[in-house]
Design an enzyme around this catalytic site. Sequence first.
Site, short mmCIF file in Angstrom:
data_model
loop_
_atom_site.label_atom_id
_atom_site.label_comp_id
_atom_site.label_asym_id
_atom_site.label_seq_id
_atom_site.Cartn_x
_atom_site.Cartn_y
_atom_site.Cartn_z
N ASP A 11 50.74 49.15 84.72
CA ASP A 11 50.69 50.69 84.82
C ASP A 11 51.67 51.35 83.91
O ASP A 11 53.08 51.12 83.86
CB ASP A 11 50.68 51.18 86.10
CG ASP A 11 50.32 52.47 86.36
OD1 ASP A 11 49.99 53.13 85.48
OD2 ASP A 11 50.26 52.95 87.54
N ASP A 105 45.75 53.98 80.67
CA ASP A 105 46.89 53.65 80.93
C ASP A 105 47.36 52.60 82.01
O ASP A 105 48.45 52.11 82.32
CB ASP A 105 48.10 54.44 81.15
CG ASP A 105 47.71 55.51 82.51
OD1 ASP A 105 46.48 55.07 83.05
OD2 ASP A 105 48.29 56.13 83.06
N GLU A 106 46.12 52.01 82.40
CA GLU A 106 46.02 51.09 83.56
C GLU A 106 45.10 49.89 83.38
O GLU A 106 43.92 50.14 82.94
CB GLU A 106 45.92 51.79 84.85
CG GLU A 106 46.21 51.15 86.10
CD GLU A 106 45.69 51.95 87.48
OE1 GLU A 106 45.82 51.52 88.41
OE2 GLU A 106 45.61 53.07 87.27
#
Length: 465
Positions: A11, A105-106
């Site tokens: 993350d 973003d993950e």
Amino acid sequence: MRNTPTILHLDMDAFFASAEQASKPSLRGKAVIVGGLGPRGVVATASYEARVFGVHSAMPMAQARRLAPNAAYLVPRFAFYRSISEQVMALLRALSPLVEPLSLDEAFVDLEAGGAAWDEASARLVGAKLRADIRAVTGLTGSVGLAACKMLAKIASEQAKPDGLVVIEPGTERAMLGPMPVRTLPGVGPATGDHLRRAGIHTVEELAEAGEDELVRMLGKAHGHALYAMALARDERPVVAERETKSVSVEDTYDVDIHDRVRVGLEVQRLADRCVRRLREAGLSGRTIVLKVRRYDFSTLTRSETLRGPTDDPAVVREAAGRLLESVDTTGGVRLLGVGVSGLADYTQEDLFAQAAGERGRGAEDVGEDGAGEVGEAGGVGAAAEMGAAVERRWAAGHDVRHAEFGHGWVQGSGVGRVTVRFETPESGPGRVRTFRVDDPELVPAEPLPLVPRRPGVAVDEVRA
């Protein structure tokens, strides 16, 4: 469930805001809030400095301004964030063929499937190396969680924030989960959480103690079984490399309700064109056209039409969206419009082009690209070329510009015919501020600069070596 912590969850830390801070030296260490800046905008991401004031994602921007009036407020640069995300995902795919992106973003990674890790020690080394590689390639930080299943790996990455690494060792899962609130578990949203709280269940340990039969009685068979298993630290969900895209859609929220029916129609056609551009970028087509309308009283209506076959023809999508709009009463005003395409396929049905030509005979006007910024719901960007009229150039806060004399910079703000620019780059120190007329011919929009200068001939594989 495996008994080695080889499921990795990455993350990126406050991704949008961190990217803006890395790009703009004058904002480093300061409160930065990224999102829609209009009266109806929402926060997309807040930097850790802004979170101290209570600002968080999905918060109304008006509330964020009250909590942190001195923060820097910026309009998202999604193309820039996407380019950084691609660099990060390339690093993950170098570790394993099983990478499951959840957002820009993950992502989850199955390290064992790629032979990158096989036990706790090797997994810990991979996690540490990945964090270093992300910093070297992007200049940003990411938090890494390692565990034997996806649920625990995600919880571990949350514990690792910001810029850390947490490994949940086999045998410690139940003790670690027990005192956590039930909202920690996937699938426990506000409604389920309230239902459990009214039943006296507040922690994961209390959830496990309630027993499977009681949870099934309270929540239903599927949900009850799943939550009981998770309360016992069991999660059999595999890392899935490719998630099937179910739909492609775009929408805009407007700062002021639209009452003019002609303007509403033009907005729908503009959104249809944007939606088709996204379809084509993804190499997809679709059969079902969906129109979304949120009216002045917050009531939301959706209408859909299924075509004979999949299409990526903008004329077909525009005309279908226009027909759907005819069945919606917009008399009181419209605050949000959206156009989507579902029933996706990777091919088109040629005879739909003939259908488009036939539909044009009904009088639908062809509306081309208007060049308006694409911000989506949070942004509140309206039509930039409404009814064919020329409009003043817009300068979005945070976006990149270049001046013939002063070089690269970014927009601090604009209004009353003026635009204020700070001239700095990711490698410079805090730059100087200048103000110009919004129509200054020497000031033009620019592409974002890379956060980390690329060394000639250096590829991701070499960074990982």
